[in-house]
Write an enzyme that holds these catalytic residues in place. Structure first.
Site, PDB file in Angstrom:
ATOM      1  CB  THR A 216      -0.731  -0.195   1.157  1.00  0.00           C
ATOM      2  OG1 THR A 216      -1.724   1.012   1.674  1.00  0.00           O
ATOM      3  CG2 THR A 216       0.027   0.337   2.962  1.00  0.00           C
ATOM      4  CD  GLU A 302      -3.198  13.486  -4.751  1.00  0.00           C
ATOM      5  OE1 GLU A 302      -2.144  13.361  -4.070  1.00  0.00           O
ATOM      6  OE2 GLU A 302      -2.570  13.632  -6.085  1.00  0.00           O
ATOM      7  CG  ASN A 424      -1.944  15.552  -8.409  1.00  0.00           C
ATOM      8  OD1 ASN A 424      -1.169  15.061  -7.497  1.00  0.00           O
ATOM      9  ND2 ASN A 424      -2.785  14.993  -8.098  1.00  0.00           N
ATOM     10  CB  THR A 429       6.991  26.264  -4.044  1.00  0.00           C
ATOM     11  OG1 THR A 429       6.546  26.338  -5.438  1.00  0.00           O
ATOM     12  CG2 THR A 429       8.519  26.323  -4.998  1.00  0.00           C
TER      13      THR A 429
END
Lengths: 429, 429
Positions: A216, A302, A424, A429
């Site tokens: 995982t 996400e 993504n 930064t």
């Protein structure tokens, strides 16, 4: 609109009572003999963000581990893989903020030295320390945060809910919530009498770069059941195979995937070997724990707004079922349709058909959101307003029956959203 | 910042002069003996939107076709596959607005009847009509737009640029631009004397659900070179293998992919057989045409802002190279990083390592945007400001050398953007 019945399928959530267990409090510390901490060591600039987790057993105990199959495997994976093979560990140390992957010899040196620092603090051989990292790939890891942070992390170790929770939070990257599980059950009781109370606990991190392969993202499972090295390894593999290895957020297998099991034996009693009733119960509870965490990964994918369960039935082989389910679960077109609340099942059909598994399109049945949409390859009329209402639920079910055989599988994923692209597409930064 | 040299690699664009050809005007009508039209037949509600394309030869001619390998293959694919096998065709008819896929027997009936209507209008056997459709999957196709539209489409047929262009526009769905190509060259000349002038033309549609397998989305290629049935088939397969089959927008192989070649022979002269010099020239030109169109598909991928070329070198087998290149090209993390102008090459490494191809991470070199970022598995320091400037170009190059062997491949893709999610998350209406 239709008299067509949905495809028969097991419920989406695992039931721990099947194995004589129930969910309880405690997270990774639910198992007796386990302490945890989550602290800020300095891997991240923000001093309020936890970035170092330690899960330690009171004494050296049985351990097992499974790891990424990515050919670019991170330095901590290389170190921990060899150590987990021995089957004895005292602690797992995990950091967020840097993956220590694609870092060559220097990365290996940092991974080993960080383990040595923790070993010194705990008073154990350094080979008993397992390490894991998550964060940016291709940046050299600095030893300084370990030097700074380890003494505090060890001083902070505790066995309660809050400490378990802090450890689970310290490994988060793009995760929006900590992901924990704990179970309690009694094994070896006869006619409702006697038996031992055992616990299973754990946490996991994972949100992007998620399509684990035989492992995982970072996961620590614990139990106080007295598993042997061999049975711990077997139980972990079995749990991982039907849980984490069935999750895909974005089809991207990480360089750092690691799943650890610490089995303290503090529940007492005879060692638990493979094949025994006690083994079946504990292995079952571990599987429920892993599956619960796996669902939490998919739900916290996400940018995700939906947890998606893909069931593929009626295949000739389990591998075929897995290939078809993964093809659907990884399809950007299926995932964006779900984000758009679009009952566009034609994309599910196309994804099933594209993956090289052979079947007869004239036999296929598909259900979306519990509603039959395709029967024997022909569209079933659906009430689009009803479908829109069903899309309000946090969970979306896709069931495909190929009618080619009797093998099946279940995969968890999430939808594909603007937020994924934002997360993504942002500069590092 | 660095003295490290970029990996040596062939230029991104194919050069037709290698085969004695040059780009010219004319699109699909560049080949002598070919007429085309693009009209509104009524598959779409908007009367200003073209939705029916016909590409017809003046007489029955040699044809070849390649088609999707998706197990859910559309009705027009099933009809055209059998007909293209015969190797003789008069025309290709393509519609946008409905894919006629997952539509069972009724869909097959509509596909056949639409072909019969065109055959009657052109005065040829219905078996000489090839059909193709693109649009929503799982909705029954109506015959009415064909009945309405075919007479006008045939009356409208013309051999000039504008007609070629209208046909290319009529097959667009989420495509933002029509995608056409045409080439002219001389074959069989000796010492610069004699020889025959031949042409290659074509158009393609494709923007989403793009990872063609042994075929493309909808593509019509034409040539007036006198290819035999056998050499037409061989040249088409060869062209498709290194062009459309190397494009992926979103890893989703369509149910409707079809690529047709009509070879009218109007350039005159002896039939061109496999292995001859003339064959090599014409097959080369067809490959350049297909590659040019393939690059246009990737550049016009749904929501794309960049055309991305992925070169994978130094593999043991071509299959390994393809697997690694596809793993990189389909990685949502790589694609969103490119959208974000983030030189996050760690994601390229992770994508290369995840796909099951075995290699030694300590040997790998990676270039991004022409800049060395990894050498022998170790990060190379890069000038991030320079990388940001390089990201301004419309094309992004990723080159990976595994140093395991001498096989290589090239794959085209695009970035992954908010716009992709918007396009595909929108409700079908």
């Amino acid at each position: 609109m239709t008299d067509v019945q949905p495809i028969a399928c097991t419920p989406p959530e695992a039931d721990p009572s099947t194995f004589g267990f129930a969910f309880c409090e405690g997270g990774v510390c639910a198992a007796k003999g386990i302490k945890a901490s989550g602290t800020h060591a300095g891997f991240r600039a923000d001093p309020n963000r936890l970035d170092l987790a330690v899960v330690a057993a009171d004494e050296a105990c049985v351990c097992a581990g499974t790891f990424t199959k990515n050919q670019f495997c991170a330095a901590p994976v290389q170190v921990s893989r060899a150590r987990a093979d021995v089957g004895v560990a005292r602690a797992v140390m995990l950091n967020s903020g840097n993956a220590n992957a694609s870092t060559g010899e220097q990365g290996l040196k940092v991974a080993r030295e960080s383990a040595a620092l923790l070993a010194k603090e705990l008073g154990c051989p350094e080979e008993q320390i397992l390490v894991a990292s998550t964060g940016v790939i291709g940046q050299q890891q600095d030893l300084a945060p370990y030097v700074e942070g380890i003494p505090g992390a060890v001083a902070e170790l505790g066995a309660d809910n809050e400490h378990a929770h802090a450890a689970a939070r310290a490994v988060m990257t793009t995760d929006t919530v900590p992901k924990e599980v704990s179970l309690e059950g009694t094994i070896g009781a006869k006619n409702g009498r006697g038996g031992r109370v055992v616990h299973v606990g754990g946490f996991v991190k994972g949100s992007g770069m998620i399509m684990p392969d035989m492992a995982t993202m970072l996961c620590v499972l614990t139990t106080d059941a007295p598993l042997t090295k061999r049975s711990a390894h077997a139980a972990l593999l079995q749990a991982v195979r039907s849980s984490f290895n069935k999750v895909t957020v974005d089809s991207d297998t990480s360089t750092n995937d690691s799943c650890f099991l610490l089995a303290t034996g503090e529940a007492g009693g005879e060692p638990i070997c493979e094949g025994s009733e006690a083994y079946k119960a504990v292995a079952g509870a571990l599987r429920v724990a892993a599956e619960t965490l796996a669902r939490k990964i998919a739900a916290d994918g996400e940018g995700a707004t939906k947890l998606v369960t893909v069931d593929v039935l009626g295949c000739e082989t389990e591998k075929d079922a897995d290939t078809v389910a993964r093809s659907i679960a990884n399809s950007p077109l299926v995932k964006t349709a779900i984000f758009g609340h679009d009952a566009n099942w034609g994309r599910v059909a196309a994804a099933a058909g594209k993956c090289g598994v052979s079947f007869d399109q004239e036999k296929v049945d598909i259900d979306l959101l519990g509603v039959p949409v395709l029967r024997a390859g022909m569209p079933v009329e659906v009430d689009e307003d009803d479908m829109l209402k069903r899309f309000e639920a946090p969970e979306v079910s896709i069931v495909v029956d190929l009618h080619q055989g009797s093998e099946s599988t279940r995969i968890w994923t999430c939808d594909f959203t603007h937020e994924y692209v934002t997360i993504n597409g942002d500069y590092r930064t």
